[in-house]
Design an enzyme around this catalytic site. Structure first.
Site, mmCIF file in Angstrom:
data_model
loop_
_atom_site.group_PDB
_atom_site.id
_atom_site.type_symbol
_atom_site.label_atom_id
_atom_site.label_comp_id
_atom_site.label_asym_id
_atom_site.label_seq_id
_atom_site.Cartn_x
_atom_site.Cartn_y
_atom_site.Cartn_z
ATOM 1 N N ARG A 227 9.541 -5.429 6.245
ATOM 2 C CA ARG A 227 10.393 -6.388 5.559
ATOM 3 C C ARG A 227 10.347 -7.711 6.314
ATOM 4 N NH1 ARG A 227 10.028 -3.832 1.642
ATOM 5 N NH2 ARG A 227 11.647 -2.850 0.391
ATOM 6 N N HIS A 275 3.759 -9.416 -1.156
ATOM 7 C CA HIS A 275 4.475 -8.120 -1.195
ATOM 8 C C HIS A 275 3.743 -7.101 -2.082
ATOM 9 C CE1 HIS A 275 8.657 -6.180 -0.528
ATOM 10 N NE2 HIS A 275 7.731 -5.230 -0.696
HETATM 11 N N1 LIG Z 1 5.231 -4.034 1.728
HETATM 12 C C1 LIG Z 1 5.400 -3.090 0.829
HETATM 13 O O1 LIG Z 1 4.856 -3.110 -0.257
HETATM 14 C C2 LIG Z 1 6.270 -1.921 1.182
HETATM 15 C C3 LIG Z 1 6.150 -0.742 0.430
HETATM 16 C C4 LIG Z 1 6.906 0.361 0.806
HETATM 17 C C5 LIG Z 1 7.763 0.279 1.903
HETATM 18 N N2 LIG Z 1 7.857 -0.880 2.594
HETATM 19 C C6 LIG Z 1 8.755 -0.974 3.759
HETATM 20 O O2 LIG Z 1 8.406 0.044 4.682
HETATM 21 C C7 LIG Z 1 9.606 0.577 5.219
HETATM 22 C C8 LIG Z 1 9.351 1.949 5.806
HETATM 23 O O3 LIG Z 1 9.167 2.901 4.771
HETATM 24 P P1 LIG Z 1 9.175 4.474 5.103
HETATM 25 O O4 LIG Z 1 9.117 5.180 3.806
HETATM 26 O O5 LIG Z 1 8.170 4.769 6.146
HETATM 27 O O6 LIG Z 1 10.646 4.602 5.742
HETATM 28 P P2 LIG Z 1 11.231 5.793 6.629
HETATM 29 O O7 LIG Z 1 10.530 7.054 6.333
HETATM 30 O O8 LIG Z 1 12.701 5.718 6.490
HETATM 31 O O9 LIG Z 1 10.851 5.392 8.125
HETATM 32 C C9 LIG Z 1 11.500 4.364 8.810
HETATM 33 C C10 LIG Z 1 11.078 4.426 10.269
HETATM 34 O O10 LIG Z 1 11.675 3.307 10.955
HETATM 35 C C11 LIG Z 1 12.366 3.798 12.109
HETATM 36 N N3 LIG Z 1 13.529 2.955 12.398
HETATM 37 C C12 LIG Z 1 14.554 2.639 11.573
HETATM 38 N N4 LIG Z 1 15.453 1.866 12.212
HETATM 39 C C13 LIG Z 1 14.983 1.716 13.468
HETATM 40 C C14 LIG Z 1 15.469 1.037 14.615
HETATM 41 N N5 LIG Z 1 16.608 0.342 14.599
HETATM 42 N N6 LIG Z 1 14.742 1.112 15.737
HETATM 43 C C15 LIG Z 1 13.585 1.808 15.779
HETATM 44 N N7 LIG Z 1 13.057 2.472 14.725
HETATM 45 C C16 LIG Z 1 13.757 2.419 13.578
HETATM 46 C C17 LIG Z 1 12.797 5.191 11.734
HETATM 47 O O11 LIG Z 1 13.078 5.915 12.917
HETATM 48 P P3 LIG Z 1 13.455 7.493 12.851
HETATM 49 O O12 LIG Z 1 12.156 8.177 12.514
HETATM 50 O O13 LIG Z 1 13.947 7.814 14.193
HETATM 51 O O14 LIG Z 1 14.458 7.637 11.738
HETATM 52 C C18 LIG Z 1 11.558 5.691 10.984
HETATM 53 O O15 LIG Z 1 10.591 6.138 11.877
HETATM 54 C C19 LIG Z 1 10.568 0.551 4.023
HETATM 55 O O16 LIG Z 1 11.906 0.581 4.431
HETATM 56 C C20 LIG Z 1 10.217 -0.771 3.377
HETATM 57 O O17 LIG Z 1 10.991 -1.783 3.976
HETATM 58 C C21 LIG Z 1 7.132 -1.979 2.256
#
Ligand SMILES: NC(=O)c1ccc[n+]([C@@H]2O[C@H](COP(=O)([O-])OP(=O)(O)OC[C@H]3O[C@@H](n4cnc5c(N)ncnc54)[C@H](OP(=O)(O)O)[C@@H]3O)[C@@H](O)[C@H]2O)c1
Length: 312
Positions: A227, A275
């Protein structure tokens, strides 16, 4: 049993219906704006940016599925029904597409594709040499969830020594895993190319400021597909201009669409994309939601449940 969709506009409805016909034929799939739908009949929704108050107007709604991995577009509604579970988009295809995108970003920085694109535009034939290859380039992935874990494994497969950082400690074969704020400086200091795949939460907003980005190894770069809120963009640009960092590949921004006067559009060391990192096909998303609903109806645990306390 009605499932209401608000994602991709009304024109996308036939695709959503075809997907659900294949994977959950018992659902009656309608578009958000269908005037014949009685709000009392809606059981499930798949949504992107539902207008404030609309979810709260559906008294028998059981489950909210976000059509994207982030949920900020749902919780921005002050009236979102807090007694309901929100499930974030996941599934193999979302991870596959994001990993393709992240590898593209990291390889673009490694091979200085911005310079190549600029040379082409100027019709200049300059066969410049790249001093390093993947083996000499340490990549660090922030966020080791659905997307970050897959991306880290693919980057490792390309030959990059790969590390990762998350809130709770992970064990991923061949990936040097770090956890928590205390380990962040050491993680950054060993990284040449940083990839952010963090969610948007109060704890991740502004995380990559000048102080932290300065810890990256000289000549390093940044790929942001998480993000826009993670990176303090003026700080990133200052480090690109000073030469401490050599490039950035950015897909997400604090304000989207990116304003026409934003300096990132024309910066000589930035490649930006609108994006487009990862959005799975409607068929794949319908399949994922159908599996989630089936698990919900069986009373099984659900994947990717939004935790309002953690913020993701
Ligand atoms: N650009 C695009 O088109 C696109 C598409 C899809 C998603 N995204 C972005 O990608 C993000 C991740 O997606 P996902 O499905 O992989 O999410 P997810 O499964 O919820 O994984 C989030 C990861 O971030 C870690 N995290 C969260 N808060 C943190 C903090 N304060 N300090 C350190 N680590 C932290 C979490 O740690 P834990 O494992 O310990 O919980 C987890 O490993 C989404 O939230 C979205 O913003 C972007």
């Amino acid at each position: 049993m009605i499932l209401l969709v608000k994602s991709g506009g009304e024109k996308s409805l036939p695709e959503w219906q075809a997907g659900f016909r294949e994977f959950a034929p018992h659902l009656d799939v309608r578009y958000w704006t269908d005037p014949s739908v009685d709000p009392k009949d809606v059981r499930y929704v798949v949504v992107w940016e539902p207008e404030p108050g609309r979810l709260a107007s559906m008294p028998n709604l059981r489950l909210i599925c976000s059509s994207a991995a982030g949920v900020e577009h749902i919780i921005a509604d002050p009236e979102w029904p807090r007694h309901l579970t929100i499930v974030r988009m996941g599934g193999e295809e979302t991870a596959q597409r994001m990993s393709e995108f992240v590898c593209l970003g990291v390889l673009s920085l490694l091979r200085d594709m911005k310079r190549v694109i600029t040379l082409q535009a100027a019709r200049e034939w300059d066969s410049f040499e790249v001093s390093r290859c993947a083996w000499d380039t340490r990549v660090g992935v922030m966020g080791l969830g659905n997307l970050g874990t897959d991306a880290a494994l693919r980057l490792r497969g390309l030959g990059f020594p790969t590390a990762g950082w998350s809130r709770s400690r992970k064990q991923i074969e061949g990936v040097d895993c770090h956890a928590g704020e205390d380990e962040l400086p050491a993680f950054l200091a060993q990284t040449d190319i940083l990839v952010s795949l963090l969610p948007n939460t109060p704890a991740t907003a502004g995380l990559l400021n000048r102080e932290r980005l300065s810890l990256l190894r000289p000549g390093g770069g940044v790929v942001n597909a998480g993000r826009g809120s993670h990176i303090v963009q003026p700080d990133l640009i200052a480090l690109l201009d000073s030469g401490h960092l050599s490039g950035a590949f950015l897909d997400v921004f604090e304000t989207e669409p990116l304003p026409a006067d934003d300096p990132a559009w024309t910066h000589p060391k930035i490649i930006l994309t609108p994006h487009i990192g990862s959005s799975a096909s409607r068929r794949a998303r319908a399949r994922y939601v159908a599996e989630v609903i089936a698990a919900f109806e069986r009373g099984d645990p659900l994947p990717n449940v939004f935790d309002p306390v953690a913020g993701y």
